[in-house]
Motif scaffolding. Structure first.
Motif, PDB file in Angstrom:
ATOM      1  N   CYS A 137       0.838  -1.201   0.000  1.00 21.45           N
ATOM      2  CA  CYS A 137       0.000   0.000   0.000  1.00 21.45           C
ATOM      3  C   CYS A 137       0.872   1.250   0.000  1.00 21.45           C
ATOM      4  N   PHE A 153      -0.214   4.265   0.298  1.00 19.80           N
ATOM      5  CA  PHE A 153      -0.926   5.396   0.901  1.00 19.80           C
ATOM      6  C   PHE A 153      -1.013   5.288   2.423  1.00 19.80           C
ATOM      7  N   ALA A 168      -2.302   3.235   4.259  1.00 23.84           N
ATOM      8  CA  ALA A 168      -3.702   3.055   4.637  1.00 23.84           C
ATOM      9  C   ALA A 168      -3.928   1.776   5.434  1.00 23.84           C
ATOM     10  N   ILE A 169      -2.850   1.000   5.683  1.00 29.24           N
ATOM     11  CA  ILE A 169      -3.040  -0.231   6.469  1.00 29.24           C
ATOM     12  C   ILE A 169      -2.093  -0.250   7.675  1.00 29.24           C
ATOM     13  N   CYS A 171      -7.282   5.354   2.476  1.00 34.37           N
ATOM     14  CA  CYS A 171      -7.392   4.382   1.387  1.00 34.37           C
ATOM     15  C   CYS A 171      -7.846   5.063   0.092  1.00 34.37           C
ATOM     16  N   GLU A 172      -7.063   4.838  -0.979  1.00 38.85           N
ATOM     17  CA  GLU A 172      -7.390   5.420  -2.277  1.00 38.85           C
ATOM     18  C   GLU A 172      -8.238   4.485  -3.122  1.00 38.85           C
ATOM     19  N   CYS A 217      -7.250   1.555  -4.550  1.00 41.48           N
ATOM     20  CA  CYS A 217      -6.537   1.063  -5.728  1.00 41.48           C
ATOM     21  C   CYS A 217      -6.643  -0.459  -5.884  1.00 41.48           C
ATOM     22  N   SER A 218      -7.000  -1.163  -4.797  1.00 43.63           N
ATOM     23  CA  SER A 218      -7.131  -2.633  -4.813  1.00 43.63           C
ATOM     24  C   SER A 218      -5.812  -3.398  -4.869  1.00 43.63           C
ATOM     25  N   CYS A 237      -3.745  -4.096  -2.505  1.00 41.88           N
ATOM     26  CA  CYS A 237      -3.720  -5.025  -1.371  1.00 41.88           C
ATOM     27  C   CYS A 237      -4.589  -6.254  -1.658  1.00 41.88           C
ATOM     28  N   MET A 240     -13.183  -5.445  -1.537  1.00 39.41           N
ATOM     29  CA  MET A 240     -13.265  -4.053  -1.966  1.00 39.41           C
ATOM     30  C   MET A 240     -14.751  -3.691  -2.047  1.00 39.41           C
TER      31      MET A 240
HETATM   32  S1  SF4 Z   1      -6.968  -0.378  -1.722  1.00 37.30           S
HETATM   33 FE1  SF4 Z   1      -5.500  -1.336  -0.354  1.00 37.30          FE
HETATM   34  S2  SF4 Z   1      -3.501  -0.841  -1.216  1.00 37.30           S
HETATM   35 FE2  SF4 Z   1      -4.968   0.531  -2.155  1.00 37.30          FE
HETATM   36  S3  SF4 Z   1      -4.939   2.346  -0.860  1.00 37.30           S
HETATM   37 FE3  SF4 Z   1      -6.588   1.079  -0.081  1.00 37.30          FE
HETATM   38  S4  SF4 Z   1      -5.611  -0.112   1.506  1.00 37.30           S
HETATM   39 FE4  SF4 Z   1      -3.943   0.727   0.296  1.00 37.30          FE
END
Ligand code: SF4
Ligand code: SF4
Ligand code: SF4
Ligand code: SF4
Lengths: 288, 293
Positions: free
Chosen positions: B79, B81, B83-84, B98-99, B101-102, B104, B115
């Motif tokens: 990731c 961003f 975000a985890i 979290c953007e 983007c998938s 992860c 997602m």
């Molecule tokens: S989808 Fe997953 S990898 Fe992408 S920003 Fe969100 S947590 Fe991070």
């Protein structure tokens, strides 16, 4: 200590407050002002300092290497932003849509999409007397402000230690750029106007700050125009009103010329002084 | 059907008050679209009836099923961003970071990540007091994809204008130069720039016009608070000449706009003949220019 100056609606006096407060504080403290409104940075027009550093800022985007590509189509499937697309035997990349997540690049089985830097804007650092000033400016045609804001904050962290009072001039609104600009602030000042538009957008900004669990206070600009609804709202919601800045055509005129206001209008200076005291008190009380 | 988009680059120039006045004047010949979804204020003047509302979903956000997670940490590694984070020894998604983007999701060996579609706001179709239809929206807090919501509002307005055979769509555009304003501008026939004679107003006007030029849309300009600084006002006019932007009108620095707004009125409903005349003439000029295209 990091203080963000934000507003739900644009044009409520965010930049006026930022530049006057920063310049005033810099007379006695270590201060850096940072313009994070990277789409339309304005603070620099009021702080005509000496340029001491500039650098280009880049975001990473994939570049297709045709010779290696097996046209498996995986990148197209992986990208959630439609920034890489397979069209026949071509892979096309749309840099303005790319969020630089690296998924296509690192999941490509044959390494045919290496990430390369693309310029998205520039960062400049200025010095005017004791005040340091940093601004970033998004290139026209770039659509995403967030990566540039994030990189600017990194630059600030690296170059200014915790002794500095860091003031951020945040972008307007309540969407992703504002979150990025305020999320690591210790305190947020929301500036608004006492009008129906001002109140409506203030409520959105307050909701946003509560969602982010931020400490915040409100400054009412152009006190006297409009009505009392903003003040009534703040009272009801138990939100501190730090100041009610005067509504004066002279302020608008000085602003229009790009001048600092506290140096010319003593009543305004008194108000800025009070806001500065409030911030210094916060600092003492340990909101770092 | 022609599309007129009003933008300003800088906030606080009176763009929305002016747009709402045009919406009043246009009456039943037009469809109104409030594309300033981040600070949607036009409804405060148009008194819509919120006849229809719909949730707007756009983009996805990651969620980790703790039952399935084997704590390998791969998701956090990829990731970009942050975000985890690990909270109480668990990998969890920070939804604000979290953007969507998938990445992860694609690397998780335990199938623990899903997602989920994200509700990022609402949009509305309303009848207004001006006897026209207005499409407007509200963006959720901290939401991404405001550009997509803008596009949605505009497309709905277009659909309605086509179906009901209207002459114009009047669009209150977004501020800045980023994705929402790009969405506001795409497809426009005529752009009205509302500016003020301040150093920042001029600076932002130049920047946003660079963007307008990329779209190759003809533009006109209204200078609000024109008497605030005559020197900068002249610089604005010089810029308009140089870029062949149609000069539409000057409006004076006048708190009457605010007084009208406080009453929930546009300037054309308020008792001020001078300002009203300027706005009426501007609207006629804009229609004339747009029809010539
Ligand atoms: S989808 Fe997953 S990898 Fe992408 S920003 Fe969100 S947590 Fe991070
Ligand atoms: S994933 Fe790699 S190999 Fe497959 S189509 Fe994309 S660039 Fe080509
Ligand atoms: S880096 Fe991410 S957003 Fe950019 S093209 Fe690749 S998958 Fe799409
Ligand atoms: S990649 Fe999957 S299994 Fe590994 S820590 Fe993340 S959610 Fe858990």
């Amino acid at each position: 200590m990091k203080i963000a100056i934000a507003s739900g609606k644009g044009g409520t006096g965010k930049t006026t407050l930022s530049v006057n407060l920063a310049s005033f504080l810099a007379e006695s403290r270590k201060v850096v002002l940072c313009d994070l409104d990277v789409e339309e940075p304005n603070s620099g027009l009021f702080i005509k300092g000496k340029l001491i550093h500039r650098e280009d800022k880049f975001k990473m985007i994939p570049e297709w290497e045709k010779d290696r590509c097996t046209l498996c189509g995986h990148c197209h499937k992986v990208c959630n932003f439609h920034a890489v697309i397979q069209l026949g035997d071509q892979i096309m990349v749309f840099p303005e849509l790319c969020h630089s997540c690296y998924a296509c690049s690192e999941l490509c089985p044959v390494d045919a999409l290496p990430m390369i830097p693309q310029k998205m804007g520039e960062l400049k650092q200025f010095k005017k007397e004791e005040l340091s000033f940093v601004e970033s400016r998004l290139d026209i045609g770039q659509e995403q402000a967030v990566p540039l804001i994030a990189q600017t904050l990194e630059y600030l962290d690296k170059n200014f230690d915790d002794d500095f009072i860091k003031l951020y001039d945040a972008p307007p609104g309540t969407s992703c750029p504002v979150i990025e600009a305020t999320k690591d602030a210790d305190f947020v000042i929301l500036i608004t106007e006492p009008t129906p538009f001002g109140l409506h957008d203030l409520k959105l900004a307050v909701d946003t700050m509560r969602e982010l669990k931020k400490d915040f206070g409100i400054i009412v600009n152009r006190h006297g125009i409009g009505n009392n609804d903003v003040l009534t709202y703040c009272q009801k919601e138990n939100i501190p009103v730090l100041s009610k800045l005067l509504n004066d055509r002279r302020v608008a005129e000085l602003y229009s010329r790009g001048n600092l206001i506290y140096q010319k209008i003593p009543e305004f200076k008194k108000q800025i002084e009070n806001i500065a005291d409030y911030i210094l008190k916060l600092q003492k009380e340990g909101i770092r | 059907m022609k599309e007129i988009v009003i933008i300003s680059g800088k906030g606080g120039t009176g763009k929305t008050s002016i747009t709402a006045s045009f919406a009043m004047l246009g009456g039943k010949d037009i469809v109104v679209a409030d594309c300033d979804v981040d600070a949607a204020d036009m409804h405060l003047l148009m008194q819509p009836d919120w006849e229809r509302s719909e949730d707007f979903y756009s983009g996805v956000i990651a969620e980790i099923d703790q039952e399935k997670c084997i704590k390998c940490g791969k998701c956090a590694d990829v990731c970009r961003f942050n975000a985890i984070p690990i909270i109480d020894e668990k990998y969890v998604v920070n939804t604000l970071n979290c953007e969507g983007c998938s990445y992860c999701f694609h690397v998780c060996p335990a199938d623990a990540i899903s997602m989920n579609e994200q509700n990022v706001g609402e949009w509305y179709i309303s009848n207004t007091k001006a006897d026209n239809v207005m499409v407007h929206a509200r963006l959720g807090i901290g939401a991404e994809n405001s550009g997509k919501l803008v596009a949605k509002v505009k497309n709905e307005a277009k659909r309605i204008a086509d179906e009901t055979d209207k002459q114009f769509i009047v669009v209150d555009g977004s501020p800045g130069i980023g994705c929402p304003v790009v969405s506001s501008l795409s497809g426009a026939d005529f752009v009205v720039l509302v500016t003020e004679p301040t150093v920042s107003g001029l600076h932002d006007l130049k920047r946003v016009y660079e963007l307008v030029k990329k779209f190759n849309i003809p533009a006109g300009c209204i200078i609000n608070k024109a008497d605030l600084n005559t020197k900068v006002a002249q610089q604005v006019e010089k810029f308009l000449k140089k870029e062949k932007i149609t000069y539409i009108a000057d409006l004076p620095y006048d708190e009457t706009f605010t007084k009208a707004m406080t009453k929930g009125q546009t300037i054309v409903e308020y008792d001020d003949t001078n300002l009203k005349n300027i706005v009426v003439n501007s609207w006629e000029k804009i229609k004339e220019h747009t029809n010539k295209i």
